[in-house]
Design an enzyme around this catalytic site. Structure first.
Site, PDB file in Angstrom:
ATOM      1  N   GLU A 112      40.523  49.983  10.951  1.00 40.69           N
ATOM      2  CA  GLU A 112      39.617  49.404  11.957  1.00 40.69           C
ATOM      3  C   GLU A 112      39.593  47.883  11.822  1.00 40.69           C
ATOM      4  O   GLU A 112      39.745  47.359  10.726  1.00 40.69           O
ATOM      5  CB  GLU A 112      38.178  49.916  11.716  1.00 40.69           C
ATOM      6  CG  GLU A 112      38.090  51.415  11.607  1.00 40.69           C
ATOM      7  CD  GLU A 112      36.664  51.913  11.310  1.00 40.69           C
ATOM      8  OE1 GLU A 112      35.737  51.087  11.268  1.00 40.69           O
ATOM      9  OE2 GLU A 112      36.517  53.130  11.138  1.00 40.69           O
ATOM     10  N   LYS A 114      37.811  44.448  11.188  1.00 39.58           N
ATOM     11  CA  LYS A 114      36.556  44.102  10.514  1.00 39.58           C
ATOM     12  C   LYS A 114      35.863  43.026  11.343  1.00 39.58           C
ATOM     13  O   LYS A 114      36.302  41.880  11.400  1.00 39.58           O
ATOM     14  CB  LYS A 114      36.816  43.598   9.094  1.00 39.58           C
ATOM     15  CG  LYS A 114      35.544  43.355   8.317  1.00 39.58           C
ATOM     16  CD  LYS A 114      35.831  43.266   6.827  1.00 39.58           C
ATOM     17  CE  LYS A 114      34.572  43.237   5.994  1.00 39.58           C
ATOM     18  NZ  LYS A 114      33.776  42.024   6.151  1.00 39.58           N
ATOM     19  N   ASP A 116      33.315  40.309  12.707  1.00 41.95           N
ATOM     20  CA  ASP A 116      32.557  39.258  12.051  1.00 41.95           C
ATOM     21  C   ASP A 116      31.247  39.036  12.787  1.00 41.95           C
ATOM     22  O   ASP A 116      31.076  38.087  13.536  1.00 41.95           O
ATOM     23  CB  ASP A 116      33.395  37.971  12.036  1.00 41.95           C
ATOM     24  CG  ASP A 116      32.828  36.954  11.078  1.00 41.95           C
ATOM     25  OD1 ASP A 116      31.936  37.317  10.286  1.00 41.95           O
ATOM     26  OD2 ASP A 116      33.281  35.802  11.117  1.00 41.95           O
ATOM     27  N   TYR A 225      30.604  52.022  13.837  1.00 38.83           N
ATOM     28  CA  TYR A 225      31.735  52.381  12.991  1.00 38.83           C
ATOM     29  C   TYR A 225      31.428  53.282  11.806  1.00 38.83           C
ATOM     30  O   TYR A 225      32.340  53.647  11.079  1.00 38.83           O
ATOM     31  CB  TYR A 225      32.461  51.134  12.498  1.00 38.83           C
ATOM     32  CG  TYR A 225      31.556  50.070  11.874  1.00 38.83           C
ATOM     33  CD1 TYR A 225      30.776  50.344  10.763  1.00 38.83           C
ATOM     34  CD2 TYR A 225      31.509  48.787  12.419  1.00 38.83           C
ATOM     35  CE1 TYR A 225      29.959  49.380  10.206  1.00 38.83           C
ATOM     36  CE2 TYR A 225      30.705  47.808  11.859  1.00 38.83           C
ATOM     37  CZ  TYR A 225      29.922  48.112  10.748  1.00 38.83           C
ATOM     38  OH  TYR A 225      29.119  47.154  10.205  1.00 38.83           O
ATOM     39  N   LYS A 313      41.884  41.464   3.874  1.00 38.75           N
ATOM     40  CA  LYS A 313      41.549  40.118   4.370  1.00 38.75           C
ATOM     41  C   LYS A 313      42.749  39.477   5.057  1.00 38.75           C
ATOM     42  O   LYS A 313      43.882  39.612   4.606  1.00 38.75           O
ATOM     43  CB  LYS A 313      41.134  39.240   3.183  1.00 38.75           C
ATOM     44  CG  LYS A 313      39.776  39.625   2.635  1.00 38.75           C
ATOM     45  CD  LYS A 313      38.734  39.243   3.636  1.00 38.75           C
ATOM     46  CE  LYS A 313      37.337  39.442   3.102  1.00 38.75           C
ATOM     47  NZ  LYS A 313      36.308  39.054   4.025  1.00 38.75           N
ATOM     48  N   CYS A 407      23.376   2.670  19.370  1.00 36.51           N
ATOM     49  CA  CYS A 407      24.503   3.389  19.955  1.00 36.51           C
ATOM     50  C   CYS A 407      25.802   2.760  19.428  1.00 36.51           C
ATOM     51  O   CYS A 407      25.957   1.534  19.489  1.00 36.51           O
ATOM     52  CB  CYS A 407      24.447   3.280  21.476  1.00 36.51           C
ATOM     53  SG  CYS A 407      25.945   3.873  22.262  1.00 36.51           S
ATOM     54  N   CYS A 410      27.437   0.859  22.714  1.00 36.16           N
ATOM     55  CA  CYS A 410      26.821  -0.267  23.437  1.00 36.16           C
ATOM     56  C   CYS A 410      25.756  -0.987  22.611  1.00 36.16           C
ATOM     57  O   CYS A 410      25.177  -1.970  23.062  1.00 36.16           O
ATOM     58  CB  CYS A 410      26.216   0.208  24.747  1.00 36.16           C
ATOM     59  SG  CYS A 410      24.750   1.213  24.510  1.00 36.16           S
ATOM     60  N   CYS A 425      21.442   7.844  23.209  1.00 35.37           N
ATOM     61  CA  CYS A 425      21.480   6.452  23.622  1.00 35.37           C
ATOM     62  C   CYS A 425      20.809   6.416  24.996  1.00 35.37           C
ATOM     63  O   CYS A 425      21.174   7.162  25.887  1.00 35.37           O
ATOM     64  CB  CYS A 425      22.933   5.983  23.726  1.00 35.37           C
ATOM     65  SG  CYS A 425      23.114   4.477  24.693  1.00 35.37           S
ATOM     66  N   CYS A 430      25.587   2.312  29.330  1.00 40.40           N
ATOM     67  CA  CYS A 430      26.444   2.434  28.137  1.00 40.40           C
ATOM     68  C   CYS A 430      27.854   2.834  28.577  1.00 40.40           C
ATOM     69  O   CYS A 430      28.032   3.838  29.276  1.00 40.40           O
ATOM     70  CB  CYS A 430      25.852   3.493  27.215  1.00 40.40           C
ATOM     71  SG  CYS A 430      26.964   3.992  25.909  1.00 40.40           S
TER      72      CYS A 430
HETATM   73  S1  IVH Z   1      32.169  50.223   7.218  1.00 36.15           S
HETATM   74  C1  IVH Z   1      31.188  51.359   3.136  1.00 36.15           C
HETATM   75  N1  IVH Z   1      33.556  49.237   9.190  1.00 36.15           N
HETATM   76  O1  IVH Z   1      31.709  44.733   6.643  1.00 36.15           O
HETATM   77  C2  IVH Z   1      31.308  51.131   4.550  1.00 36.15           C
HETATM   78  N2  IVH Z   1      32.133  47.763   7.976  1.00 36.15           N
HETATM   79  O2  IVH Z   1      31.523  44.553   3.586  1.00 36.15           O
HETATM   80  C3  IVH Z   1      30.958  49.755   4.930  1.00 36.15           C
HETATM   81  N3  IVH Z   1      32.109  45.457   8.846  1.00 36.15           N
HETATM   82  O3  IVH Z   1      28.319  44.715   6.085  1.00 36.15           O
HETATM   83  C4  IVH Z   1      30.824  49.585   6.352  1.00 36.15           C
HETATM   84  N4  IVH Z   1      33.516  45.800  10.493  1.00 36.15           N
HETATM   85  O4  IVH Z   1      29.006  44.271   8.407  1.00 36.15           O
HETATM   86  C5  IVH Z   1      32.674  48.972   8.213  1.00 36.15           C
HETATM   87  N5  IVH Z   1      34.811  48.513  10.996  1.00 36.15           N
HETATM   88  C6  IVH Z   1      33.940  48.261  10.032  1.00 36.15           C
HETATM   89  C7  IVH Z   1      33.378  46.976   9.838  1.00 36.15           C
HETATM   90  C8  IVH Z   1      32.482  46.762   8.787  1.00 36.15           C
HETATM   91  C9  IVH Z   1      32.743  44.912   9.879  1.00 36.15           C
HETATM   92  C10 IVH Z   1      31.211  44.718   7.936  1.00 36.15           C
HETATM   93  C11 IVH Z   1      29.829  45.263   7.848  1.00 36.15           C
HETATM   94  C12 IVH Z   1      29.501  45.370   6.386  1.00 36.15           C
HETATM   95  C13 IVH Z   1      30.647  44.692   5.734  1.00 36.15           C
HETATM   96  C14 IVH Z   1      31.038  45.436   4.503  1.00 36.15           C
END
Ligand code: IVH
Length: 671
Positions: A112, A114, A116, A225, A313, A407, A410, A425, A430
């Site tokens: 999936e 991740k 933000d 999720y 990551k 400023c 100016c 300003c 200006c």
């Molecule tokens: S699963 C153990 N799925 O990641 C299961 N988390 O470090 C943990 N996050 O605080 C959650 N996308 O905010 C899961 N597809 C995803 C996610 C996800 C983002 C974030 C979530 C959590 C952090 C875990």
């Protein structure tokens, strides 16, 4: 159909549109049609408060502001994830998982994005949204139920063909898309407010509002999720969970995939990293989860993170570099923004040499100084920002940075109204403001003068050939061809473009004047309301202006202030004298049906819906899609159904197509 049935039908219709939009990404009506439905429901509920329910789509907004959030204990803690920083660590995760399960064969995973954003938990009791919370420290979070209710993608009541568990806990990430973020920040700036730093901060700030009416104005979304407690449901894997919850109305990320073995994981993270810049919201990596719930149980958890999942990551979008200088830049409205001049550095494949420091408060909070080594980041398409100072690397003899009192362009005094984050300003002459004002005036959505770029504006302002925007219309080919990098031919082209721009619309011209708070849309509203007549607009009072739908007090005041300034009046006069003409807007006739609301229903045989709309708009009336207590006339063609019934219930005047045509004709002949 009785009122109560009507109300529940409308609620169902609205909920279905939410699901189409947020779960299936396939809307079938426009935003304004959606708003009309919601307004209609609101009116019916106001007329019949006895039928109000807490799960009605009208109940997403309007809760009383809180003084503080309550704490909620999660039934199952919201764990965090351990990280896999590179492909080796992903392969290691796979081999540890196999070892943990004692199997040699490939493992089935779900991969999936991740997201933000911010993790939240939603709790449903007997299919009704009971409460929701932030992740907090993983064990307890804050009760942000009121704020979550404002998010349309979150169902308030689950309607489904498949049974809904008695207790259902769903976890997901609340976020803001790049497009929505850009629009939101544009509006912030138009309103003279400070833009948000990035989508994540904005989403976090929005969810932590004690007044949910503020949250309701933020374009928050959610992808779900993970399960919490789910009572009496037979779901045995992550993929089954993700396939089931959309049927209950929860949005799931469409980029999720199932596969086997570590090569699937590596392929997935490579693919997403490549796609990253075209994904319309921020992601900071991927999450890999063992698919089978029984295998997840077997693997268990460490102290804070599960053994059955890992976060993969992406290469960092954050790097460290040095601040060579801090410059204050002046915007069109005089707002002074500090910008860090960086030792150029590559972040996520782009060379960066500037980062915004937002304002003095932000500088103070982070204690950013010239000479500091700082961590910077690029988030989505947003301008890079300074995340923090690496204090260990601070050289001796640095001093806190304070924005100049004058400023930088100016040298006029700068002022910062109390309670505001922005210093400005105040000098209207200006050169920096003049340049930005001219760049705005000639830009695409304003007067649209082709070829009139920043370099040209710089030179013309510096040579004082342009002092205000009306001077543009007095420029000559000779003046232009004398400038840097400007031949006779390009000078001629620009003069032609200036000539062409003179035939414009009233709305474009008003927008180009840069009246504070008046953006593109508001300018169109003013065009219609004042019949494209500048004298009428000039003479309008605050109360005239706020009586116009979509114009609020701040904008009204700013328009009046603008036209009270004799310099502004002179500039407008000179522009018009240079030969600016406006395309005519259709004249609206004041008539007995001005401001009345018409609804057309049934299969119209004498005219199309579009023609009908145009006919009423020319007479100053409005066409709406749904019948409510505000409707004045219902025009019913053959086969009219529920709208006709409703109009009768609400005592709305009902016309046949012929009667409508006669009404229109009689008004037209009369005028
Ligand atoms: S699963 C153990 N799925 O990641 C299961 N988390 O470090 C943990 N996050 O605080 C959650 N996308 O905010 C899961 N597809 C995803 C996610 C996800 C983002 C974030 C979530 C959590 C952090 C875990």
């Amino acid at each position: 159909m009785d009122i109560q049935q009507n109300i529940s039908k409308l609620r169902e219709e609205i909920n279905n549109h939410n699901i189409r939009y947020y779960v299936h990404d396939n809307p079938t009506i426009s935003d304004s049609e959606y708003d009309n439905l919601l307004r209609e429901l609101e009116e019916l509920e106001n007329l019949h408060p006895e039928f109000k329910t807490p799960t009605s789509p009208t109940q997403r907004v309007g809760a009383v502001p809180l003084s503080k959030f309550k704490t909620i204990t999660h039934r199952i803690p919201l764990l965090s994830l351990s990280n896999a920083m590179n492909e080796n660590e992903i392969v290691q995760f796979d081999s540890q998982t196999k070892k943990g399960l004692g199997i040699e064969s490939d493992i089935e995973y779900v991969a999936e994005p991740k997201l933000d954003g911010l993790a939240v938990e939603l709790v449903y009791e007997n299919g009704v949204f009971a409460y929701g919370s932030t992740r907090g420290n993983g064990f307890t979070g804050e009760d942000i139920t009121q704020n979550l209710k404002t998010i349309r993608a979150i169902p308030l009541k689950i309607k489904s063909d498949i049974p809904v568990p008695k207790l259902l806990e769903i976890r997901g990430e609340v976020f803001i898309s790049h497009d929505d973020f850009k629009i939101l920040n544009k509006t912030q700036i138009e309103k003279g407010k400070q833009p948000f730093a990035n989508p994540r901060n904005c989403a976090a700030g929005s969810l932590r509002q004690l007044d949910s009416s503020i949250t309701a104005q933020r374009p928050l979304r959610i992808f779900c999720y993970a399960p919490g407690v789910i009572e009496d449901a037979d779901i045995s894997s992550q993929i089954e969970f993700l396939n089931t919850i959309p049927k209950w109305g929860f949005p799931v990320n469409p980029l999720i995939e199932k596969g086997v073995g570590f090569d699937f994981l590596i392929e997935y993270i490579r693919k997403l990293e490549n796609q990253r810049n075209s994904i319309p919201y921020d992601i900071d990596g991927v999450v890999f989860k063992v698919n089978s719930f029984s295998q997840q149980d077997e693997l268990g958890i460490r102290s804070r993170s599960p053994r059955w999942a890992v976060a993969g990551k992406f290469k960092s979008q954050q790097v460290t570099t040095k601040i060579l200088d801090i410059e204050a830049s002046v915007g069109r409205t005089g707002a002074i923004t500090p910008v860090a001049k960086l030792k150029p550095v590559a972040v996520g494949g782009v060379i960066v040499s500037n980062a915004t420091l937002h304002n003095q408060d932000e500088i103070d909070k982070k204690d950013v100084r010239i000479g500091d080594t700082v961590l910077i980041q690029r988030a989505g398409e947003v301008i890079p920002e300074v995340v923090k100072v690496i204090l260990d690397k601070r050289p001796n003899n640095t001093t806190p940075y304070i924005l100049p009192n004058e400023c930088p362009v100016c040298e006029h005094p700068v002022s910062r109204p109390s309670g505001e984050a922005v210093s400005r300003c105040q000098n209207l002459e200006c050169p920096a403001q003049i340049k930005k004002g001219i760049e705005h005036f000639v830009s695409k959505s304003c007067m649209d003068i082709d070829g009139f770029g920043e370099k040209l504006v710089d030179q013309l302002v510096e040579k004082k050939q342009i002092v205000c925007v009306s001077d543009i219309f007095n420029l000559t080919t000779e003046q232009l061809s004398g400038l840097d990098r400007m031949g006779e031919k390009s000078a001629q082209n620009i003069i032609e473009a200036i000539e062409l721009s003179k035939h414009t619309t009233f709305a474009r011209f008003i927008h180009s004047l840069g009246i504070r708070s008046v953006g593109e849309h508001a300018s169109k509203v003013l065009e219609r309301s004042f019949d494209a007549n500048i004298t009428k607009l000039q003479n309008a009072t605050v109360s005239d202006l706020i009586s116009i739908f979509e114009i609020g007090e701040i904008m009204a005041q700013s328009i009046v202030d603008f036209f009270n300034d004799s310099t502004n009046i002179e500039v407008i006069k000179r522009c018009l004298e240079s030969g600016i003409t406006f395309e005519t807007v259709e004249q609206i006739i004041e008539s007995t049906i001005t401001n009345k609301i018409f609804v057309f229903t049934g299969s119209l045989e004498k005219f199309t819906r579009k023609q009908a709309r145009e006919m009423v708009e020319k007479l100053g009336a409005r066409a709406s899609g749904s019948v409510s207590s505000k409707t004045d006339f219902l025009v019913a063609g053959p086969g009219a159904g529920s709208k006709l019934t409703k109009a009768k219930e609400l005592n709305v005047t009902i016309l046949t197509e012929d009667e409508f045509l006669m009404l229109v004709k009689s008004i037209q002949t009369f005028h």
